[in-house]
Design a protein around this motif. Structure first.
Motif, PDB file in Angstrom:
ATOM      1  N   GLU A 263     -20.034 -37.538   0.643  1.00  0.00           N
ATOM      2  CA  GLU A 263     -19.124 -38.217  -0.274  1.00  0.00           C
ATOM      3  C   GLU A 263     -17.663 -37.941   0.085  1.00  0.00           C
ATOM      4  OE1 GLU A 263     -19.806 -40.572  -3.164  1.00  0.00           O
ATOM      5  OE2 GLU A 263     -21.015 -40.667  -1.348  1.00  0.00           O
ATOM      6  N   SER A 265     -16.617 -37.531   3.071  1.00  0.00           N
ATOM      7  CA  SER A 265     -16.401 -38.407   4.223  1.00  0.00           C
ATOM      8  C   SER A 265     -16.169 -39.847   3.778  1.00  0.00           C
ATOM      9  CB  SER A 265     -17.599 -38.327   5.170  1.00  0.00           C
ATOM     10  OG  SER A 265     -17.478 -39.228   6.244  1.00  0.00           O
ATOM     11  N   ARG A 266     -16.969 -40.305   2.814  1.00  0.00           N
ATOM     12  CA  ARG A 266     -16.830 -41.686   2.325  1.00  0.00           C
ATOM     13  C   ARG A 266     -15.483 -41.871   1.637  1.00  0.00           C
ATOM     14  NH1 ARG A 266     -17.321 -44.484  -2.250  1.00  0.00           N
ATOM     15  NH2 ARG A 266     -17.752 -42.588  -3.442  1.00  0.00           N
ATOM     16  N   LEU A 267     -15.069 -40.897   0.838  1.00  0.00           N
ATOM     17  CA  LEU A 267     -13.801 -41.017   0.118  1.00  0.00           C
ATOM     18  C   LEU A 267     -12.606 -40.983   1.063  1.00  0.00           C
ATOM     19  CD1 LEU A 267     -14.654 -38.749  -2.947  1.00  0.00           C
ATOM     20  CD2 LEU A 267     -14.319 -41.226  -2.972  1.00  0.00           C
ATOM     21  N   ARG A 268     -12.779 -40.390   2.233  1.00  0.00           N
ATOM     22  CA  ARG A 268     -11.721 -40.410   3.247  1.00  0.00           C
ATOM     23  C   ARG A 268     -11.727 -41.695   4.063  1.00  0.00           C
ATOM     24  NH1 ARG A 268     -13.558 -34.971   4.140  1.00  0.00           N
ATOM     25  NH2 ARG A 268     -14.718 -35.727   5.967  1.00  0.00           N
ATOM     26  N   GLY A 269     -12.674 -42.587   3.771  1.00  0.00           N
ATOM     27  CA  GLY A 269     -12.762 -43.842   4.493  1.00  0.00           C
ATOM     28  C   GLY A 269     -13.507 -43.750   5.805  1.00  0.00           C
ATOM     29  N   GLU A 270     -14.277 -42.672   6.001  1.00  0.00           N
ATOM     30  CA  GLU A 270     -14.997 -42.464   7.252  1.00  0.00           C
ATOM     31  C   GLU A 270     -16.435 -42.974   7.210  1.00  0.00           C
ATOM     32  OE1 GLU A 270     -12.439 -38.355   8.065  1.00  0.00           O
ATOM     33  OE2 GLU A 270     -14.617 -38.262   7.740  1.00  0.00           O
ATOM     34  N   SER A 271     -16.881 -43.495   6.071  1.00  0.00           N
ATOM     35  CA  SER A 271     -18.222 -44.060   5.929  1.00  0.00           C
ATOM     36  C   SER A 271     -18.145 -45.307   5.065  1.00  0.00           C
ATOM     37  CB  SER A 271     -19.176 -43.042   5.284  1.00  0.00           C
ATOM     38  OG  SER A 271     -20.420 -43.642   4.966  1.00  0.00           O
ATOM     39  N   ASP A 272     -18.850 -46.364   5.481  1.00  0.00           N
ATOM     40  CA  ASP A 272     -18.844 -47.596   4.700  1.00  0.00           C
ATOM     41  C   ASP A 272     -20.146 -47.770   3.915  1.00  0.00           C
ATOM     42  OD1 ASP A 272     -20.550 -48.086   6.781  1.00  0.00           O
ATOM     43  OD2 ASP A 272     -19.494 -49.848   7.549  1.00  0.00           O
ATOM     44  N   SER A 275     -22.061 -45.092  -2.311  1.00  0.00           N
ATOM     45  CA  SER A 275     -21.991 -43.692  -2.713  1.00  0.00           C
ATOM     46  C   SER A 275     -23.400 -43.150  -2.937  1.00  0.00           C
ATOM     47  CB  SER A 275     -21.146 -43.535  -3.977  1.00  0.00           C
ATOM     48  OG  SER A 275     -21.741 -44.231  -5.059  1.00  0.00           O
ATOM     49  N   HIS A 346     -17.821 -36.374  -6.193  1.00  0.00           N
ATOM     50  CA  HIS A 346     -18.516 -36.230  -4.912  1.00  0.00           C
ATOM     51  C   HIS A 346     -20.033 -36.271  -5.071  1.00  0.00           C
ATOM     52  CE1 HIS A 346     -14.482 -34.796  -3.840  1.00  0.00           C
ATOM     53  NE2 HIS A 346     -14.797 -35.116  -2.597  1.00  0.00           N
TER      54      HIS A 346
END
Length: 558
Positions: A263, A265-272, A275, A346
């Protein structure tokens, strides 16, 4: 005289540079060192490795003046415990991912040596509950967070003919579940322990007699029926789930800290990906508590024990404990407050888990493993594709034969096996059928395989894939294992045609997985990796010395 002083100065400067390059881990000339080796669960590697470097650089000493050096190696919790019992591993410190397998390791050691390997109650280093990771939209479709979810919900989803359509989402297809192999991985072992407790309606005092109940076996088999495959590594499951998304896995058993990391990573824009959230089973779960065990073993000296205690105090100090939070762990010290990424944003809930299951006795743990293996584990339909071209002559073909026999012995009687040999022609050594009724014959035939001819790699993989499409049981795990030592030289199809064919079906987690083994230096690793990864499988590098280990790792997926 000045020349001699200058020479001595240069030597001293050179040694200082070497010391700095080693992270301060090298004691000065003439001074003693006390080296302690540590085998630890890899889940805490990101937190632990920097601390080891800092500890070594600080030059901590024993009371006798020896400089303490810590050397650490990550390894699976169950396999490392077994290695310690066999004395093939001889660490000073053992820190598995949890205490779940410690009773079995201790019992096995006591039976062999007549005393305990683990004495007293070890301290925990960091904590992370074992949870079910599920995509947030899917969890919400089941009523989360207003409703608590658990193993009963997993069993119901697994056995539903409608799958996600029963909850209003037919586009999601069937429910796809995953956990690691309980004979190899700590999280897999905890999974089946938790399943057994849920089926028995207990939270403690699970007994061997409970495991004989038909309802318990049926419940565990229901949960296992939705498993897409098993595996040796919790990290591998997490990586595959978070890379491939909901079409690959609906949910998987893993550690809370892995969800927090995804999470973040996703919030940093590193995963599309969507959640993901942690489900804390309402029937209860187990802490991944990372015990710090100084072994009561003959190879551990008193000085090493003292040095290990100094390192333990360092890891449990407040500063080091606070640093664990940034990696998604909960400190062993409950007085240290939690913060990001251990929060709802997260996908994790710091107020959970509410119910903690008791670790069963060693005999019950072994009984659960045996029950899982013999009666409730999802069977596999496996096709082995083996290169017998002329380049396999000598030690290659002999080790390939022997290792394939060992691999066959790792499969269960309920599993179905097909073996295809390929060179410039293809021979089906045995058709896809239950192994139990033909095990002896297959072992004998594999032992007599000879080499010769060119390499029809792509055609052989296509044949295996076509065979599983035609004859594979959709209720089984379906897998292809490919071993080759070279490049394709004789196929009637191209690589593009092969990957287009298998890629069309590969997005679903329950599709056929292909595991490829590059055997020797001449094998085309890039092509084998492409074939494996397009299906969610894995590519391995091997040689005659390591092929048996590779087959054993692949068998952990089944």
């Amino acid at each position: 005289m000045k020349r001699h002083l200058r020479h001595a100065w240069l030597v001293l400067m050179g040694f200082s540079a070497l010391l700095a390059a080693c992270g301060g881990a090298m004691p000065l000339p003439g001074r003693r060192s006390a080296t302690v080796s540590m085998i630890y669960g890899s889940e805490k590697e990101a937190w632990l490795v920097p601390l080891i470097e800092e500890f070594n650089a600080a030059g901590h000493k024993t009371d006798g003046g020896a400089t303490i050096i810590v050397e650490a190696t990550p390894m699976g919790s169950i396999s490392s415990g077994d290695g310690i019992v066999e004395s093939t591993l001889q660490p000073t410190i053992w820190s598995p991912a949890s205490s779940a397998y410690v009773p079995v390791t201790n019992t096995n050691w006591r039976q062999k040596y007549g005393e305990d390997l683990v004495t007293d109650t070890p301290n925990d280093l960091v904590l992370s509950p074992v949870v079910i990771a599920m995509w947030r939209p899917m969890a919400e479709a089941l009523g989360w967070p207003e409703e608590s979810l658990g193993w009963a919900d997993i069993a119901a989803l697994a056995t539903s003919d409608e799958g996600w359509a029963a909850h209003g989402y037919p586009e999601w297809g069937s429910f796809k579940f995953g956990h690691t192999h309980p004979n190899f991985s700590n999280s897999g072992l905890i999974s089946v322990i938790a399943e057994a407790y849920a089926a028995a309606g207990k939270q403690r005092d699970l007994a061997l007699s409970d495991l004989q109940a038909p309802d318990l076996k049926a419940f565990m088999a229901d949960v296992e029926s939705s498993v897409i495959h098993y595996g040796e590594s919790t990290g591998f499951f997490a990586t595959r789930m978070f890379e491939r998304g909901p079409s690959y896995l609906s949910a998987a058993v893993m550690y809370e800290n892995l969800i927090a990391a995804q999470e973040a990573s996703r919030l940093r824009g590193e995963s599309d990906q969507p959640s993901v959230v942690a489900i804390y089973p309402e029937e209860g779960t187990v802490w991944s508590n990372h015990p710090y065990i100084i072994l009561n073993a003959p190879w551990v000296t008193e000085e090493q024990r003292e040095a290990a205690e100094v390192f333990e105090d360092y890891l449990l100090a407040e500063e080091q404990q606070r640093r664990s939070v940034q990696y998604g762990f909960r400190p062993a010290d409950p007085g240290i407050s939690l913060g990001s990424p251990l929060d709802l944003q997260h996908g994790v809930d710091p107020t959970e888990p509410q119910t903690i299951l008791e670790i069963p006795s060693a005999e019950v743990i072994v009984g659960i493993q045996a029950l899982w293996r013999s009666e409730v584990k999802k069977p596999v339909d496996a096709v082995v594709v083996m290169d017998t071209s002329g380049s396999m002559e000598g030690t290659k073909i002999s080790s390939a034969r022997a290792s394939l026999v060992d691999f066959i012995d790792l499969l269960d009687d309920r599993d179905r096996l097909e073996v295809i040999l390929f060179s410039d022609r293809m021979i089906t050594l045995t058709d896809l059928s239950p192994l139990g009724e033909k095990r002896h014959d297959v072992r004998n035939r594999v032992s007599g395989v000879i080499e010769g001819g060119d390499t029809m790699l792509y055609s052989a993989v296509e044949l295996a894939y076509r065979e599983l499409e035609r004859k594979g049981d959709p209720d089984h795990i379906r897998a292809i294992v490919v071993l080759t030592d070279g490049k394709d030289t004789a196929s009637t199809i191209t690589l593009t045609e092969l990957t287009n064919r298998i890629g069309a079906q590969s997005e679903s987690g329950d599709a056929t997985k292909i595991f490829t083994i590059a055997f020797g230096r001449a094998a085309d690793r890039e092509i084998l990796q492409e074939i494996a990864e397009i299906t969610g499988g894995k590519q391995y590098d091997s040689d005659p010395e390591t092929i048996t280990e590779i087959y054993a790792e692949i068998a952990a997926f089944f």
